[in-house]
Write a protein that holds these residues in place. Structure first.
Motif, PDB file in Angstrom:
ATOM      1  N   PHE A   1      -6.332   4.095   6.022  1.00 38.87           N
ATOM      2  CA  PHE A   1      -5.734   5.396   5.712  1.00 38.87           C
ATOM      3  C   PHE A   1      -6.691   6.335   4.980  1.00 38.87           C
ATOM      4  O   PHE A   1      -6.283   7.376   4.482  1.00 38.87           O
ATOM      5  CB  PHE A   1      -4.458   5.195   4.898  1.00 38.87           C
ATOM      6  CG  PHE A   1      -3.351   4.528   5.675  1.00 38.87           C
ATOM      7  CD1 PHE A   1      -2.686   5.208   6.678  1.00 38.87           C
ATOM      8  CD2 PHE A   1      -3.000   3.210   5.413  1.00 38.87           C
ATOM      9  CE1 PHE A   1      -1.668   4.603   7.398  1.00 38.87           C
ATOM     10  CE2 PHE A   1      -1.983   2.586   6.131  1.00 38.87           C
ATOM     11  CZ  PHE A   1      -1.323   3.282   7.131  1.00 38.87           C
ATOM     12  N   ARG A   2      -7.954   5.950   4.892  1.00 37.17           N
ATOM     13  CA  ARG A   2      -9.025   6.790   4.354  1.00 37.17           C
ATOM     14  C   ARG A   2      -8.796   7.166   2.890  1.00 37.17           C
ATOM     15  O   ARG A   2      -9.050   8.290   2.470  1.00 37.17           O
ATOM     16  CB  ARG A   2      -9.198   8.045   5.224  1.00 37.17           C
ATOM     17  CG  ARG A   2      -9.458   7.709   6.687  1.00 37.17           C
ATOM     18  CD  ARG A   2      -9.708   8.938   7.525  1.00 37.17           C
ATOM     19  NE  ARG A   2     -10.993   9.563   7.176  1.00 37.17           N
ATOM     20  CZ  ARG A   2     -11.465  10.659   7.774  1.00 37.17           C
ATOM     21  NH1 ARG A   2     -10.748  11.252   8.716  1.00 37.17           N
ATOM     22  NH2 ARG A   2     -12.617  11.167   7.401  1.00 37.17           N
ATOM     23  N   THR A   3      -8.300   6.210   2.135  1.00 39.92           N
ATOM     24  CA  THR A   3      -8.192   6.406   0.679  1.00 39.92           C
ATOM     25  C   THR A   3      -9.102   5.425  -0.056  1.00 39.92           C
ATOM     26  O   THR A   3      -8.890   5.129  -1.226  1.00 39.92           O
ATOM     27  CB  THR A   3      -6.739   6.221   0.201  1.00 39.92           C
ATOM     28  OG1 THR A   3      -6.250   4.934   0.631  1.00 39.92           O
ATOM     29  CG2 THR A   3      -5.834   7.308   0.735  1.00 39.92           C
TER      30      THR A   3
ATOM     31  N   TYR B   1       0.822  -1.208   0.000  1.00 39.49           N
ATOM     32  CA  TYR B   1       0.000   0.000   0.000  1.00 39.49           C
ATOM     33  C   TYR B   1       0.860   1.263   0.000  1.00 39.49           C
ATOM     34  O   TYR B   1       0.663   2.169  -0.819  1.00 39.49           O
ATOM     35  CB  TYR B   1      -0.932   0.003   1.212  1.00 39.49           C
ATOM     36  CG  TYR B   1      -1.687   1.302   1.372  1.00 39.49           C
ATOM     37  CD1 TYR B   1      -2.905   1.498   0.735  1.00 39.49           C
ATOM     38  CD2 TYR B   1      -1.158   2.358   2.118  1.00 39.49           C
ATOM     39  CE1 TYR B   1      -3.588   2.704   0.853  1.00 39.49           C
ATOM     40  CE2 TYR B   1      -1.831   3.565   2.245  1.00 39.49           C
ATOM     41  CZ  TYR B   1      -3.036   3.730   1.605  1.00 39.49           C
ATOM     42  OH  TYR B   1      -3.710   4.929   1.707  1.00 39.49           O
ATOM     43  N   LEU B   2       1.812   1.332   0.936  1.00 35.63           N
ATOM     44  CA  LEU B   2       2.628   2.533   1.064  1.00 35.63           C
ATOM     45  C   LEU B   2       3.491   2.760  -0.172  1.00 35.63           C
ATOM     46  O   LEU B   2       3.663   3.894  -0.629  1.00 35.63           O
ATOM     47  CB  LEU B   2       3.510   2.433   2.313  1.00 35.63           C
ATOM     48  CG  LEU B   2       2.770   2.404   3.650  1.00 35.63           C
ATOM     49  CD1 LEU B   2       3.761   2.196   4.793  1.00 35.63           C
ATOM     50  CD2 LEU B   2       1.958   3.679   3.868  1.00 35.63           C
TER      51      LEU B   2
ATOM     52  N   TRP C   1      -6.191  -1.566   3.735  1.00 33.98           N
ATOM     53  CA  TRP C   1      -5.360  -0.420   4.105  1.00 33.98           C
ATOM     54  C   TRP C   1      -5.957   0.892   3.590  1.00 33.98           C
ATOM     55  O   TRP C   1      -5.718   1.957   4.165  1.00 33.98           O
ATOM     56  CB  TRP C   1      -3.930  -0.599   3.604  1.00 33.98           C
ATOM     57  CG  TRP C   1      -3.190  -1.670   4.338  1.00 33.98           C
ATOM     58  CD1 TRP C   1      -2.701  -2.844   3.837  1.00 33.98           C
ATOM     59  CD2 TRP C   1      -2.859  -1.686   5.734  1.00 33.98           C
ATOM     60  NE1 TRP C   1      -2.091  -3.582   4.818  1.00 33.98           N
ATOM     61  CE2 TRP C   1      -2.174  -2.895   5.994  1.00 33.98           C
ATOM     62  CE3 TRP C   1      -3.073  -0.791   6.783  1.00 33.98           C
ATOM     63  CZ2 TRP C   1      -1.702  -3.225   7.262  1.00 33.98           C
ATOM     64  CZ3 TRP C   1      -2.608  -1.131   8.049  1.00 33.98           C
ATOM     65  CH2 TRP C   1      -1.931  -2.331   8.275  1.00 33.98           C
ATOM     66  N   ASP C   2      -6.711   0.833   2.496  1.00 36.73           N
ATOM     67  CA  ASP C   2      -7.392   2.048   2.034  1.00 36.73           C
ATOM     68  C   ASP C   2      -8.409   2.518   3.069  1.00 36.73           C
ATOM     69  O   ASP C   2      -8.588   3.722   3.266  1.00 36.73           O
ATOM     70  CB  ASP C   2      -8.088   1.789   0.689  1.00 36.73           C
ATOM     71  CG  ASP C   2      -7.107   1.744  -0.467  1.00 36.73           C
ATOM     72  OD1 ASP C   2      -6.453   2.779  -0.708  1.00 36.73           O
ATOM     73  OD2 ASP C   2      -6.979   0.691  -1.104  1.00 36.73           O
TER      74      ASP C   2
ATOM     75  N   ARG D   1       1.213   3.997  -2.988  1.00 41.10           N
ATOM     76  CA  ARG D   1       0.695   5.354  -2.767  1.00 41.10           C
ATOM     77  C   ARG D   1       1.792   6.412  -2.818  1.00 41.10           C
ATOM     78  O   ARG D   1       1.636   7.450  -3.483  1.00 41.10           O
ATOM     79  CB  ARG D   1      -0.029   5.415  -1.425  1.00 41.10           C
ATOM     80  CG  ARG D   1      -0.585   6.810  -1.118  1.00 41.10           C
ATOM     81  CD  ARG D   1      -1.336   6.833   0.200  1.00 41.10           C
ATOM     82  NE  ARG D   1      -1.815   8.174   0.496  1.00 41.10           N
ATOM     83  CZ  ARG D   1      -2.498   8.511   1.592  1.00 41.10           C
ATOM     84  NH1 ARG D   1      -2.783   7.588   2.501  1.00 41.10           N
ATOM     85  NH2 ARG D   1      -2.901   9.756   1.782  1.00 41.10           N
TER      86      ARG D   1
END
Length: 210
Positions: A199-201, A74-75, A195-196, A78
């Motif tokens: 992390f609010r994505t 994820y990181l 994970w979205d 992004r």
């Protein structure tokens, strides 16, 4: 067209480099991560058990390593793959790292990482694992991390080329296609969409559609 034949179709895979060797190395058969890293994962798990790590320790460590990979996935997607570098060289670097995938999302030979890219990631993961975990957990944690990478690359390829009607698969595919074609600042988790949410994505309809 089946997956194997589409993966060999160079007409669907645009040239990136004038140098023939570099261009060849930029392409990879989607089965390579499984072939290269699958036996390594199995060997590491057998090694851990053979050298006295308990089954519970191996399983828990493997799961921990897998979830660590999903966070890295994820990181990395992004903050690294979508990082816009300055200047013409930066633009070229971004294109080679990830922009090409957004411009040619169904390129069958550029949907998984070449070993020359994934290898250093695994080497760095080894160093971090050895520094951060007790000895009994090190090998199975790394095995879980590498297994997570295999799952990620395989899922990513299938999201673009499989016609599966499995409900879970279709949900993942919808989220990934929304990232590609509607809002590239959402839905970064390819094989790990949770994970979205953390992390609010996660996907949100534009206000005009609400």
């Amino acid at each position: 067209m089946d997956h194997a034949s589409s993966a060999r179709d160079l007409s669907a895979s645009p040239r990136l480099f004038d140098n023939p060797l570099l261009d060849m190395l930029s392409r990879v058969d989607p089965r390579v991560p499984v072939i290269v890293y699958g036996p390594i994962v199995v060997t590491m798990l057998i090694w851990a058990l053979w050298h006295g790590a308990g089954v519970a320790t191996v399983v828990a460590s493997f799961v921990a390593g897998y979830f660590i990979w999903t966070l890295v996935e994820y990181l990395g997607h992004r903050f690294l793959f979508h990082l816009e570098f300055p200047g013409s060289f930066g633009a070229r670097l971004h294109f080679l790292m990830h922009g090409v995938h957004h411009d040619y999302p169904s390129d069958p030979l550029r949907l998984v990482m070449p070993v020359l890219m994934s290898g250093p990631i695994m080497a760095l993961a080894l160093l971090v694992t050895w520094a951060a975990f007790p000895q009994a957990m090190q090998v199975p944690v790394l095995a879980g991390f590498i297994a997570g990478y295999i799952v990620y690359d395989r899922v990513h390829f299938l999201l673009h080329h499989s016609r599966s009607q499995n409900p879970t698969f279709l949900r993942l595919k919808r989220l990934h296609m929304l990232h590609h074609f509607t809002d590239k600042t959402r839905c970064y988790g390819v094989a790990a969409p949770w994970w979205d949410n953390v992390f609010r994505t996660q996907w949100r309809k534009p206000s005009s559609q609400q």
